[in-house]
Design an enzyme around this catalytic site. Sequence first.
Site, short mmCIF file in Angstrom:
data_model
loop_
_atom_site.label_atom_id
_atom_site.label_comp_id
_atom_site.label_asym_id
_atom_site.label_seq_id
_atom_site.Cartn_x
_atom_site.Cartn_y
_atom_site.Cartn_z
N TYR A 25 35.09 49.29 37.04
CA TYR A 25 34.54 47.77 36.64
C TYR A 25 35.53 46.62 37.16
O TYR A 25 36.93 46.61 37.05
CB TYR A 25 34.59 47.75 35.09
CG TYR A 25 33.60 46.69 34.75
CD1 TYR A 25 32.20 46.97 34.31
CD2 TYR A 25 33.96 45.25 34.49
CE1 TYR A 25 31.30 45.93 34.05
CE2 TYR A 25 32.92 44.32 34.09
CZ TYR A 25 31.78 44.63 33.91
OH TYR A 25 30.77 43.40 33.35
N GLU A 65 34.40 40.59 28.98
CA GLU A 65 33.65 41.64 29.91
C GLU A 65 34.53 43.05 30.09
O GLU A 65 33.93 43.90 30.19
CB GLU A 65 33.63 41.07 31.36
CG GLU A 65 32.45 41.48 32.02
CD GLU A 65 32.40 40.56 33.52
OE1 GLU A 65 31.81 41.19 34.33
OE2 GLU A 65 33.04 39.57 33.58
N LYS A 95 26.97 47.05 47.99
CA LYS A 95 27.18 46.71 46.81
C LYS A 95 25.69 46.87 45.80
O LYS A 95 24.91 46.12 46.42
CB LYS A 95 27.94 45.42 46.65
CG LYS A 95 28.36 45.33 45.11
CD LYS A 95 28.22 44.15 44.31
CE LYS A 95 27.85 44.41 43.04
NZ LYS A 95 29.01 45.13 42.14
P1 ATP Z 1 29.67 48.40 43.60
O1 ATP Z 1 30.06 47.22 42.92
O2 ATP Z 1 30.04 48.54 45.01
O3 ATP Z 1 28.16 48.61 43.57
P2 ATP Z 1 30.21 50.16 41.73
O4 ATP Z 1 28.73 50.45 41.48
O5 ATP Z 1 31.21 51.29 41.19
O6 ATP Z 1 30.46 49.51 43.00
P3 ATP Z 1 29.69 47.96 39.71
O7 ATP Z 1 28.25 48.18 40.38
O8 ATP Z 1 30.09 46.47 39.96
O9 ATP Z 1 30.64 48.80 40.76
O10 ATP Z 1 29.69 48.74 38.39
C1 ATP Z 1 30.81 48.50 37.45
C2 ATP Z 1 31.24 49.84 37.06
O11 ATP Z 1 30.46 50.42 35.86
C3 ATP Z 1 31.33 50.80 38.24
O12 ATP Z 1 32.32 50.93 38.80
C4 ATP Z 1 31.19 52.20 37.29
O13 ATP Z 1 32.30 52.70 36.93
C5 ATP Z 1 30.07 51.79 35.99
N1 ATP Z 1 29.00 51.96 36.35
C6 ATP Z 1 28.01 51.26 37.11
N2 ATP Z 1 26.86 51.69 37.12
C7 ATP Z 1 26.80 52.91 36.70
C8 ATP Z 1 26.25 54.26 36.27
N3 ATP Z 1 24.73 54.20 36.62
N4 ATP Z 1 26.59 55.16 35.62
C9 ATP Z 1 27.92 55.20 35.23
N5 ATP Z 1 28.62 54.34 35.46
C10 ATP Z 1 28.39 53.30 35.93
MG MG Z 2 31.50 46.75 41.48
MG MG Z 3 27.28 49.23 41.81
#
Ligand code: ATP
Ligand code: MG
Ligand code: MG
Length: 507
Positions: A345, A379, A440
């Site tokens: 996050y 957040e 992303k």
């Molecule tokens: P990106 O930002 O490049 O998509 P990410 O998916 O890891 O990378 P976010 O989409 O910003 O990051 O989501 C924030 C965080 O919430 C993730 O890094 C992860 O730890 C958690 N998260 C997001 N989606 C899921 C999911 N479908 N299942 C479990 N954890 C999730």
């Molecule tokens: Mg992210």
């Molecule tokens: Mg993501």
Amino acid sequence: MSEQPFPAAYGFLASARTGGGQDPEAPRFATRGRYSELSERLRAQSVRFTLVHPGDDTSGAYATGADTLVVLAGEIYNRAEIDTVLDRAAASDAERVLGLVERYGLHAFRLVNGRFAAFVAEGERVLLATDHSGSVPLYTRRTAGQVLAATEAKTLAAPHQGDLGFPAGGARRVRRLPGLHQVPAGSVLEIDTGRGTAETHRTWVPPVSRRIMSEEAAVDAVRHALEKAVARRLAPAAPPLVVLSGGIDSSGVAALADAAVLGPIDTLSMGTDRSNEFPQARVVADHLGSRHREITIPTSELLAQLPHTLHAAESLDAEVIEYLLPLTALYRRLDGPARRVLTGYGADIPLGGMHREDRLPQLDTAVAFDMDTFDGLNEMSPVLSTASGHWSTHPYWDREVLELLTVLEAGLKRRYGRDKWVLRAAMGDVLPQETVVRPKLGVHEGSGTTSGFTLLVREAGVPEAGVAAAKTAVVEELFDRIVVGGEEPDRVDLPDVVEKVAKAVKG
Ligand code: ATP
Ligand code: MG
Ligand code: MG
């Protein structure tokens, strides 16, 4: 590595009295845990505090000096550094804070890299401190002769006799809770009960300068900082669980956690009947050989967690609630023993990952704006997971990682047509190439949360143009009922709330 599997306390409600004032009512936290009532008499103040904590032993959550009491929720990550400047060995993070306060006074908190909220009573003053990012929310209320502070607004919602406003700027008022203020991120609120004054001292501010670095130096620095931040968040007695989407942020954390421990790590992905990122997360899980689990939550069940998300996050920002809803639902489904959860996050805030265009001036404007406006959104609140009995921590918002990512010049964040370039380059050797280059996708998008919430209000008759306003109104209504009014989240009739809001929006 962390000494203890979990922080000694997840939250607190504390009251320091010099004279009158009422005893706080028995608090009800969203945080799950045991409650312990303690008290301490100092020379000029008597303090009562309730800890909400995961284990039997609360001794690590508070520490007393000659005329000083420290109460701490959360944990410190730069323990080894701090210990080099203390006169005596600290047996807990509360003792570390006590040692620092004895040595540096209220500037102690400028030295701490952690995820915490602290209450310090000393002489005739009370210090209320947040970590650099305010990741553990801290609220306060003041009456004649009494200072109250708590990690959840709802525990201080009831009006108190003789509420005083704050003379000091900085502390934020809380909607529909007159007399209640939130301590800003990266701050110590110093309340002098003798003189009746209050003053905010900043302990951290988001850097606005930017550094030019070579590709190699930037990539090395990011990798090194993140490795350290991940390692500091692991505890030998609590095997890590990474909540994994298969996006670069969480995949990077999973890879570095895997490299730091013996044996496989656990990873967990959530999806809904509308949408999931299971295949992308599976690629990473297979690559790392993690013990991987997928949880599918029907959209109706996901949306039904909205009251619980408000209960935990106490946030009034509808977009933030959309990001946090899938995670709340995930944690609520995470049964079994308490876990130490690492997330990806927050990486997008200093790296401008949400910014979907190529121009650097706009990118840095977005980064500076987001770094300036995160405070008060809650957040990063640990209550999202502690409400289900799990501790969560965010390596990208480690103070050192966050500072480094923020100051990198925009051309290192967007490069060769890629967003978050420096992070992708830093993870190139520990993740599959398809993960490294994956665009992303926000957690609210990948889980279909945004579209599900939109459908919910549209089906209640809200026109397309009114969707954003309706979502905000739903969030505000839930906040008013649950945080302000003390309603149990399970008893809130969500369809009823949505219908009421839809009527108002339609006029
Ligand atoms: P990106 O930002 O490049 O998509 P990410 O998916 O890891 O990378 P976010 O989409 O910003 O990051 O989501 C924030 C965080 O919430 C993730 O890094 C992860 O730890 C958690 N998260 C997001 N989606 C899921 C999911 N479908 N299942 C479990 N954890 C999730
Ligand atoms: Mg992210
Ligand atoms: Mg993501």
